[in-house]
Scaffold this motif. Structure first.
Motif, PDB file in Angstrom:
ATOM      1  N   ASN A  48     -14.844  -7.349  12.799  1.00 40.96           N
ATOM      2  CA  ASN A  48     -15.017  -8.894  13.289  1.00 40.96           C
ATOM      3  C   ASN A  48     -15.106  -9.504  11.925  1.00 40.96           C
ATOM      4  O   ASN A  48     -14.715 -10.644  11.631  1.00 40.96           O
ATOM      5  CB  ASN A  48     -16.646  -9.031  13.893  1.00 40.96           C
ATOM      6  CG  ASN A  48     -16.742 -10.468  14.204  1.00 40.96           C
ATOM      7  OD1 ASN A  48     -15.928 -11.244  14.709  1.00 40.96           O
ATOM      8  ND2 ASN A  48     -17.762 -11.144  13.831  1.00 40.96           N
ATOM      9  N   THR A  49     -15.803  -8.929  10.831  1.00 38.47           N
ATOM     10  CA  THR A  49     -15.967  -9.674   9.469  1.00 38.47           C
ATOM     11  C   THR A  49     -14.556  -9.674   8.559  1.00 38.47           C
ATOM     12  O   THR A  49     -14.084 -10.623   8.433  1.00 38.47           O
ATOM     13  CB  THR A  49     -17.077  -8.780   8.537  1.00 38.47           C
ATOM     14  OG1 THR A  49     -18.628  -8.941   9.219  1.00 38.47           O
ATOM     15  CG2 THR A  49     -17.024  -9.243   7.145  1.00 38.47           C
ATOM     16  N   VAL A  50     -14.033  -8.514   8.816  1.00 37.99           N
ATOM     17  CA  VAL A  50     -12.548  -8.690   8.185  1.00 37.99           C
ATOM     18  C   VAL A  50     -11.554  -9.620   8.912  1.00 37.99           C
ATOM     19  O   VAL A  50     -11.003 -10.377   8.037  1.00 37.99           O
ATOM     20  CB  VAL A  50     -11.789  -6.987   8.237  1.00 37.99           C
ATOM     21  CG1 VAL A  50     -10.541  -7.074   7.999  1.00 37.99           C
ATOM     22  CG2 VAL A  50     -12.584  -6.132   7.663  1.00 37.99           C
ATOM     23  N   ASN A  51     -11.722  -9.639  10.145  1.00 34.67           N
ATOM     24  CA  ASN A  51     -10.896 -10.649  10.820  1.00 34.67           C
ATOM     25  C   ASN A  51     -11.241 -12.006  10.508  1.00 34.67           C
ATOM     26  O   ASN A  51     -10.502 -12.994  10.275  1.00 34.67           O
ATOM     27  CB  ASN A  51     -10.771 -10.475  12.259  1.00 34.67           C
ATOM     28  CG  ASN A  51      -9.835  -9.011  12.583  1.00 34.67           C
ATOM     29  OD1 ASN A  51      -8.808  -8.990  11.950  1.00 34.67           O
ATOM     30  ND2 ASN A  51     -10.486  -8.256  13.650  1.00 34.67           N
ATOM     31  N   GLU A 102      -3.780  -7.141   5.509  1.00 36.59           N
ATOM     32  CA  GLU A 102      -2.676  -7.447   4.525  1.00 36.59           C
ATOM     33  C   GLU A 102      -2.962  -9.003   4.085  1.00 36.59           C
ATOM     34  O   GLU A 102      -2.614  -9.161   3.104  1.00 36.59           O
ATOM     35  CB  GLU A 102      -1.395  -7.487   5.557  1.00 36.59           C
ATOM     36  CG  GLU A 102       0.118  -7.571   4.603  1.00 36.59           C
ATOM     37  CD  GLU A 102      -0.054  -6.739   3.284  1.00 36.59           C
ATOM     38  OE1 GLU A 102       0.608  -7.369   2.376  1.00 36.59           O
ATOM     39  OE2 GLU A 102      -0.280  -5.613   3.528  1.00 36.59           O
ATOM     40  N   GLU A 103      -3.381  -9.867   4.808  1.00 33.24           N
ATOM     41  CA  GLU A 103      -3.551 -11.190   4.299  1.00 33.24           C
ATOM     42  C   GLU A 103      -4.650 -11.200   3.189  1.00 33.24           C
ATOM     43  O   GLU A 103      -4.464 -11.728   2.197  1.00 33.24           O
ATOM     44  CB  GLU A 103      -4.391 -12.231   5.661  1.00 33.24           C
ATOM     45  CG  GLU A 103      -3.508 -12.724   6.608  1.00 33.24           C
ATOM     46  CD  GLU A 103      -2.603 -13.611   5.865  1.00 33.24           C
ATOM     47  OE1 GLU A 103      -3.089 -14.554   5.357  1.00 33.24           O
ATOM     48  OE2 GLU A 103      -1.427 -13.822   6.318  1.00 33.24           O
ATOM     49  N   LEU A 104      -5.832 -10.138   3.546  1.00 32.13           N
ATOM     50  CA  LEU A 104      -6.583 -10.183   2.468  1.00 32.13           C
ATOM     51  C   LEU A 104      -6.127  -9.807   1.002  1.00 32.13           C
ATOM     52  O   LEU A 104      -6.187 -10.120   0.050  1.00 32.13           O
ATOM     53  CB  LEU A 104      -7.839  -9.378   2.601  1.00 32.13           C
ATOM     54  CG  LEU A 104      -8.618  -9.843   3.798  1.00 32.13           C
ATOM     55  CD1 LEU A 104      -9.836  -8.922   4.348  1.00 32.13           C
ATOM     56  CD2 LEU A 104      -9.382 -11.277   3.349  1.00 32.13           C
ATOM     57  N   ARG A 105      -5.110  -8.693   1.033  1.00 29.47           N
ATOM     58  CA  ARG A 105      -4.300  -8.188  -0.003  1.00 29.47           C
ATOM     59  C   ARG A 105      -3.438  -9.332  -0.725  1.00 29.47           C
ATOM     60  O   ARG A 105      -3.459  -9.385  -1.747  1.00 29.47           O
ATOM     61  CB  ARG A 105      -3.445  -7.039   0.589  1.00 29.47           C
ATOM     62  CG  ARG A 105      -3.860  -5.860   0.507  1.00 29.47           C
ATOM     63  CD  ARG A 105      -2.913  -4.610   1.140  1.00 29.47           C
ATOM     64  NE  ARG A 105      -3.607  -3.368   1.455  1.00 29.47           N
ATOM     65  CZ  ARG A 105      -3.718  -2.924   2.733  1.00 29.47           C
ATOM     66  NH1 ARG A 105      -3.270  -3.719   3.627  1.00 29.47           N
ATOM     67  NH2 ARG A 105      -4.491  -2.071   3.079  1.00 29.47           N
ATOM     68  N   GLU A 106      -2.796  -9.977   0.175  1.00 31.42           N
ATOM     69  CA  GLU A 106      -2.054 -11.015  -0.262  1.00 31.42           C
ATOM     70  C   GLU A 106      -3.065 -12.240  -0.944  1.00 31.42           C
ATOM     71  O   GLU A 106      -2.391 -12.800  -2.179  1.00 31.42           O
ATOM     72  CB  GLU A 106      -1.237 -11.626   0.859  1.00 31.42           C
ATOM     73  CG  GLU A 106      -0.123 -11.013   1.411  1.00 31.42           C
ATOM     74  CD  GLU A 106       0.551 -11.304   2.274  1.00 31.42           C
ATOM     75  OE1 GLU A 106       0.391 -12.516   2.930  1.00 31.42           O
ATOM     76  OE2 GLU A 106       1.345 -10.398   2.965  1.00 31.42           O
ATOM     77  N   MET A 107      -4.113 -12.314  -0.835  1.00 30.94           N
ATOM     78  CA  MET A 107      -5.040 -13.250  -1.460  1.00 30.94           C
ATOM     79  C   MET A 107      -5.686 -12.512  -2.773  1.00 30.94           C
ATOM     80  O   MET A 107      -6.541 -13.075  -3.311  1.00 30.94           O
ATOM     81  CB  MET A 107      -5.981 -13.718  -0.434  1.00 30.94           C
ATOM     82  CG  MET A 107      -5.569 -14.632   0.595  1.00 30.94           C
ATOM     83  SD  MET A 107      -6.664 -15.551   1.334  1.00 30.94           S
ATOM     84  CE  MET A 107      -6.804 -14.375   3.007  1.00 30.94           C
ATOM     85  N   GLY A 108      -5.313 -11.336  -3.014  1.00 27.03           N
ATOM     86  CA  GLY A 108      -5.670 -10.707  -4.252  1.00 27.03           C
ATOM     87  C   GLY A 108      -6.941  -9.776  -4.200  1.00 27.03           C
ATOM     88  O   GLY A 108      -7.745  -9.127  -5.039  1.00 27.03           O
ATOM     89  N   VAL A 109      -7.336  -9.561  -2.854  1.00 29.11           N
ATOM     90  CA  VAL A 109      -8.446  -8.753  -2.517  1.00 29.11           C
ATOM     91  C   VAL A 109      -8.173  -7.177  -2.596  1.00 29.11           C
ATOM     92  O   VAL A 109      -7.257  -6.783  -1.718  1.00 29.11           O
ATOM     93  CB  VAL A 109      -9.175  -8.980  -0.943  1.00 29.11           C
ATOM     94  CG1 VAL A 109     -10.352  -8.296  -0.834  1.00 29.11           C
ATOM     95  CG2 VAL A 109      -9.669 -10.449  -1.088  1.00 29.11           C
TER      96      VAL A 109
END
Length: 177
Positions: A87-90, A136-143
């Motif tokens: 839930n938190t990740v999404n 993948e979204e988080l990776r693309e945002m630099g996380v």
């Protein structure tokens, strides 16, 4: 000596019950730790919250402050979200900031605060396509995403396995350099 501040933000997953030891280890590594919890994690740890506040030297937070109130935490140098539930990740990847923990990290992206996330999901959740898309979204945002080989690897539902806190704290140290 310069103080480095770590925001340690936790979701309600079984490794959250180990958080006192994680705080102590982060402090041994030279971090000033501010602990934030999702509402359910705060409920799970409700009897430990006063001791955790004493241990960190900061209030444990699980809700937003009111507009105009002073911030009770120093500015973060690094943020770690662990354990991070499905839930938190999404919610984070989608920018759904109704919970304090997700709001902090969503804003942290815009503030360019170095961040790492280590999910804690079982293999049934891991099969849901939303998880891979969100990571993948988080990776693309630099996380820095600590998932898969070398990070957290999903276990079978109900299986108990040690959570790799050391990997998470090593990533924090690296991000804080």
């Amino acid at each position: 000596m310069t103080t480095r501040t770590l925001y340690l933000l936790c979701s309600a997953a079984p490794p959250v019950f180990e958080i006192a030891g994680v705080v102590e280890e982060a402090q041994r590594r030279g971090w000033d730790v501010c602990l934030g919890l999702t509402p359910t994690a705060a409920d799970w740890l409700k009897d430990s919250l006063p001791g955790l506040a004493v241990r960190t030297g900061h209030p444990v937070r699980s809700s937003y402050k009111r507009p105009g109130d002073l911030d009770v935490w120093p500015k973060a140098d690094v943020i770690l979200v662990a354990p991070a539930t499905f839930n938190t990740v999404n919610a984070w990847a989608l920018g759904l900031t109704d919970r304090f923990v997700v709001g902090v990290v969503a804003e942290g992206i815009g503030k360019e605060i170095p961040m790492a996330v280590m999910p804690c999901v079982n293999s049934a959740y891991a099969r849901h396509r939303a998880l891979d898309r969100s990571l993948e979204e988080l990776r693309e945002m630099g996380v820095a995403v600590l998932y898969g080989p070398g990070g957290f690897e999903p276990n079978a539902p109900g299986e108990k396995r040690p959570y790799p806190w050391g990997v998470a704290l090593d990533a924090v140290d690296e991000l804080g350099r």
